[in-house]
Motif scaffolding. Structure first.
Motif, mmCIF file in Angstrom:
data_model
loop_
_atom_site.group_PDB
_atom_site.id
_atom_site.type_symbol
_atom_site.label_atom_id
_atom_site.label_comp_id
_atom_site.label_asym_id
_atom_site.label_seq_id
_atom_site.Cartn_x
_atom_site.Cartn_y
_atom_site.Cartn_z
ATOM 1 N N ASP A 2 52.618 31.886 -30.833
ATOM 2 C CA ASP A 2 51.822 32.577 -29.813
ATOM 3 C C ASP A 2 51.393 33.960 -30.308
ATOM 4 O O ASP A 2 50.247 34.378 -30.089
ATOM 5 C CB ASP A 2 52.623 32.712 -28.516
ATOM 6 C CG ASP A 2 52.681 31.400 -27.735
ATOM 7 O OD1 ASP A 2 51.918 30.480 -28.077
ATOM 8 O OD2 ASP A 2 53.495 31.303 -26.796
ATOM 9 N N LEU A 3 52.294 34.680 -30.970
ATOM 10 C CA LEU A 3 51.952 35.999 -31.496
ATOM 11 C C LEU A 3 50.906 35.889 -32.608
ATOM 12 O O LEU A 3 49.964 36.681 -32.668
ATOM 13 C CB LEU A 3 53.209 36.692 -32.023
ATOM 14 C CG LEU A 3 54.200 37.181 -30.962
ATOM 15 C CD1 LEU A 3 55.512 37.612 -31.614
ATOM 16 C CD2 LEU A 3 53.615 38.329 -30.155
ATOM 17 N N ALA A 4 51.091 34.900 -33.487
ATOM 18 C CA ALA A 4 50.132 34.711 -34.581
ATOM 19 C C ALA A 4 48.747 34.375 -34.035
ATOM 20 O O ALA A 4 47.726 34.791 -34.596
ATOM 21 C CB ALA A 4 50.614 33.615 -35.518
ATOM 22 N N GLY A 5 48.710 33.639 -32.941
ATOM 23 C CA GLY A 5 47.439 33.251 -32.358
ATOM 24 C C GLY A 5 46.625 34.433 -31.840
ATOM 25 O O GLY A 5 45.398 34.346 -31.733
ATOM 26 N N LYS A 6 47.286 35.533 -31.537
ATOM 27 C CA LYS A 6 46.585 36.729 -31.060
ATOM 28 C C LYS A 6 45.907 37.479 -32.201
ATOM 29 O O LYS A 6 44.993 38.266 -31.973
ATOM 30 C CB LYS A 6 47.555 37.647 -30.328
ATOM 31 C CG LYS A 6 48.164 37.019 -29.078
ATOM 32 C CD LYS A 6 49.217 37.924 -28.456
ATOM 33 C CE LYS A 6 49.856 37.257 -27.236
ATOM 34 N NZ LYS A 6 50.917 38.113 -26.641
ATOM 35 N N GLY A 7 46.382 37.238 -33.445
ATOM 36 C CA GLY A 7 45.782 37.861 -34.615
ATOM 37 C C GLY A 7 46.093 39.338 -34.747
ATOM 38 O O GLY A 7 46.741 39.936 -33.888
ATOM 39 N N SER A 8 45.649 39.921 -35.869
ATOM 40 C CA SER A 8 45.845 41.347 -36.162
ATOM 41 C C SER A 8 47.292 41.769 -35.964
ATOM 42 O O SER A 8 47.605 42.698 -35.208
ATOM 43 C CB SER A 8 44.932 42.209 -35.267
ATOM 44 O OG SER A 8 43.580 41.909 -35.508
ATOM 45 N N ILE A 9 48.196 41.096 -36.675
ATOM 46 C CA ILE A 9 49.616 41.343 -36.444
ATOM 47 C C ILE A 9 50.418 41.166 -37.730
ATOM 48 O O ILE A 9 50.033 40.400 -38.623
ATOM 49 C CB ILE A 9 50.158 40.397 -35.349
ATOM 50 C CG1 ILE A 9 51.563 40.840 -34.882
ATOM 51 C CG2 ILE A 9 50.172 38.945 -35.829
ATOM 52 C CD1 ILE A 9 52.012 40.161 -33.611
ATOM 53 N N GLU A 65 38.680 25.815 -39.215
ATOM 54 C CA GLU A 65 39.766 24.868 -39.505
ATOM 55 C C GLU A 65 41.134 25.534 -39.400
ATOM 56 O O GLU A 65 42.080 24.953 -38.842
ATOM 57 C CB GLU A 65 39.590 24.271 -40.905
ATOM 58 C CG GLU A 65 38.414 23.324 -41.074
ATOM 59 C CD GLU A 65 37.085 24.065 -41.163
ATOM 60 O OE1 GLU A 65 36.029 23.396 -40.999
ATOM 61 O OE2 GLU A 65 37.085 25.292 -41.381
ATOM 62 N N SER A 66 41.244 26.758 -39.930
ATOM 63 C CA SER A 66 42.551 27.422 -39.886
ATOM 64 C C SER A 66 42.909 27.828 -38.462
ATOM 65 O O SER A 66 44.085 27.768 -38.068
ATOM 66 C CB SER A 66 42.573 28.631 -40.822
ATOM 67 O OG SER A 66 41.739 29.674 -40.355
ATOM 68 N N ARG A 67 41.929 28.239 -37.676
ATOM 69 C CA ARG A 67 42.202 28.572 -36.273
ATOM 70 C C ARG A 67 42.628 27.326 -35.503
ATOM 71 O O ARG A 67 43.533 27.377 -34.665
ATOM 72 C CB ARG A 67 40.959 29.187 -35.623
ATOM 73 C CG ARG A 67 40.683 30.622 -36.054
ATOM 74 C CD ARG A 67 39.669 31.280 -35.136
ATOM 75 N NE ARG A 67 38.371 30.610 -35.217
ATOM 76 C CZ ARG A 67 37.416 30.946 -36.075
ATOM 77 N NH1 ARG A 67 37.610 31.933 -36.931
ATOM 78 N NH2 ARG A 67 36.258 30.307 -36.079
ATOM 79 N N ALA A 68 41.979 26.192 -35.790
ATOM 80 C CA ALA A 68 42.338 24.945 -35.117
ATOM 81 C C ALA A 68 43.749 24.517 -35.496
ATOM 82 O O ALA A 68 44.517 24.043 -34.646
ATOM 83 C CB ALA A 68 41.334 23.852 -35.475
ATOM 84 N N MET A 69 44.111 24.690 -36.759
ATOM 85 C CA MET A 69 45.455 24.346 -37.204
ATOM 86 C C MET A 69 46.500 25.180 -36.465
ATOM 87 O O MET A 69 47.522 24.663 -35.992
ATOM 88 C CB MET A 69 45.586 24.559 -38.715
ATOM 89 C CG MET A 69 47.018 24.435 -39.253
ATOM 90 S SD MET A 69 47.780 22.805 -38.982
ATOM 91 C CE MET A 69 46.889 21.855 -40.230
ATOM 92 N N LEU A 70 46.257 26.476 -36.358
ATOM 93 C CA LEU A 70 47.192 27.348 -35.651
ATOM 94 C C LEU A 70 47.289 26.965 -34.180
ATOM 95 O O LEU A 70 48.381 26.953 -33.598
ATOM 96 C CB LEU A 70 46.754 28.806 -35.799
ATOM 97 C CG LEU A 70 47.646 29.864 -35.140
ATOM 98 C CD1 LEU A 70 49.095 29.719 -35.588
ATOM 99 C CD2 LEU A 70 47.126 31.266 -35.458
ATOM 100 N N ALA A 71 46.159 26.635 -33.570
ATOM 101 C CA ALA A 71 46.165 26.225 -32.160
ATOM 102 C C ALA A 71 46.958 24.939 -31.967
ATOM 103 O O ALA A 71 47.710 24.800 -30.986
ATOM 104 C CB ALA A 71 44.735 26.036 -31.662
ATOM 105 N N ALA A 80 54.480 23.626 -30.383
ATOM 106 C CA ALA A 80 55.642 24.460 -30.082
ATOM 107 C C ALA A 80 55.821 24.620 -28.577
ATOM 108 O O ALA A 80 56.952 24.593 -28.064
ATOM 109 C CB ALA A 80 55.489 25.821 -30.758
ATOM 110 N N ARG A 81 54.728 24.794 -27.840
ATOM 111 C CA ARG A 81 54.840 24.943 -26.386
ATOM 112 C C ARG A 81 55.358 23.673 -25.730
ATOM 113 O O ARG A 81 56.162 23.731 -24.793
ATOM 114 C CB ARG A 81 53.477 25.333 -25.795
ATOM 115 C CG ARG A 81 53.037 26.750 -26.121
ATOM 116 C CD ARG A 81 51.919 27.215 -25.195
ATOM 117 N NE ARG A 81 50.721 26.409 -25.327
ATOM 118 C CZ ARG A 81 49.752 26.646 -26.207
ATOM 119 N NH1 ARG A 81 49.849 27.667 -27.059
ATOM 120 N NH2 ARG A 81 48.676 25.890 -26.248
ATOM 121 N N ILE A 82 54.915 22.531 -26.232
ATOM 122 C CA ILE A 82 55.392 21.262 -25.675
ATOM 123 C C ILE A 82 56.875 21.078 -25.966
ATOM 124 O O ILE A 82 57.659 20.694 -25.090
ATOM 125 C CB ILE A 82 54.574 20.080 -26.239
ATOM 126 C CG1 ILE A 82 53.146 20.132 -25.708
ATOM 127 C CG2 ILE A 82 55.231 18.741 -25.870
ATOM 128 C CD1 ILE A 82 52.220 19.089 -26.323
#
Length: 277
Positions: A80-87, A193-199, A205-207
């Motif tokens: 979830d943190l990685a999905g927000k980016g700039s971190i 593609e990389s954003r889709a992979m992270l999503a 993980a949420r499931i």
């Protein structure tokens, strides 16, 4: 939006590097979010989670704490943190969890053992070298064991990282500059593609976390694979109720568009039929 995953190694100066990197590159930095999230979900003190990670937990604590839940909740928070980016994400297995995501830069900051021991002695204000050596060795053993058990990798293997920095040879400033230069290269820019992979990884993980949250599915051991919001559940459950419950829980998770329930119900043999409920 760069995402930089770094190792956490006692006395390596990785913390100094991560703090200066976040400041100079204007990035967010993971502080206590994972610890607070995991402890809160498990209704235990944060100090217990810290002791487990650092190899300081007692026998009773190790035996009574569900380490699988710790790992599942940790993964959810990291994704979830990685999905927000700039971190900048330091520790918590981030370098392994985010390995499939091409735009994530994975960095190991390390230092020779003697320098790390000297750092700890100075940090604690002690001249007991034997004690400091034992503490660094205990920390290293805990890290190695956790990485092997959770990810099946050898802690410190250079192939796990895109960049390995030795703070015995490089200043903190030089390490920060090396990371910033590499993070700006085309190889570590976000793509569709990389954003889709992270999503997809984040939804997985949420499931998994949701399944652990519900008493009816907490002990279900199944595979979860997600792609573009479609979650595929596979594996074996002991009865139809577990299958139905797992699919129901997965369908309630934010981001889930569809659930493909491929779970198989275990067939009872006559020999063990009386043991089934």
């Amino acid at each position: 939006m760069p995402v930089i995953a770094m190792t956490q190694e006692m006395g390596s100066l990785a913390k100094d590097v991560s703090l200066q990197l976040a400041q100079t590159a204007k990035l967010n930095i993971m502080r206590h979010e994972v610890l607070e999230h995991v402890a809160g979900r498990m209704h235990v003190p944060g100090s217990l989670i810290s002791r487990l990670r650092e190899g300081k937990a007692g026998l009773v604590e190790r035996l009574t704490t569900d380490r699988e839940r710790v790992a599942v909740y940790t993964a959810q928070e990291v994704f979830d943190l990685a999905g927000k980016g700039s971190i900048v994400l330091r520790g918590w297995g981030a370098t392994c969890l985010l390995r499939p995501v091409r735009h994530v830069l994975r960095v190991r900051v390390t230092r020779p053992f003697k320098q790390r021991v000297a750092w700890l002695m100075d940090h604690l204000g002690t001249d007991d070298e034997a004690f400091a050596e034992a503490e660094v060795q205990r920390s290293d053993s805990a890290h190695a064991s956790r990485m092997h058990d959770q990810f099946g990798v050898t802690w410190g293997d250079p192939l796990l990282y895109d960049l390995v920095l030795n703070t015995d040879r490089l200043s903190v400033e030089s390490c920060v500059e090396q990371i910033r230069q590499l993070a700006s290269r085309p190889e570590f820019q976000e793509t569709a593609e990389s954003r889709a992979m992270l999503a997809d990884l984040a939804l997985n993980a949420r499931i998994r976390a949701a399944l652990k949250d519900h008493e009816s599915t907490r002990d279900v051991n199944i595979n979860v694979e997600s792609k573009n919001g479609k979650a595929v559940l596979s594996g074996i459950v002991i009865n139809p109720r577990e299958s139905t419950e797992a699919a129901r829980v997965a369908s309630t998770v934010a981001g889930t568009v569809n659930v493909d329930n491929q779970l198989r119900v275990m067939v009872s043999s006559r020999r063990f039929a009386s043991a089934k409920t």
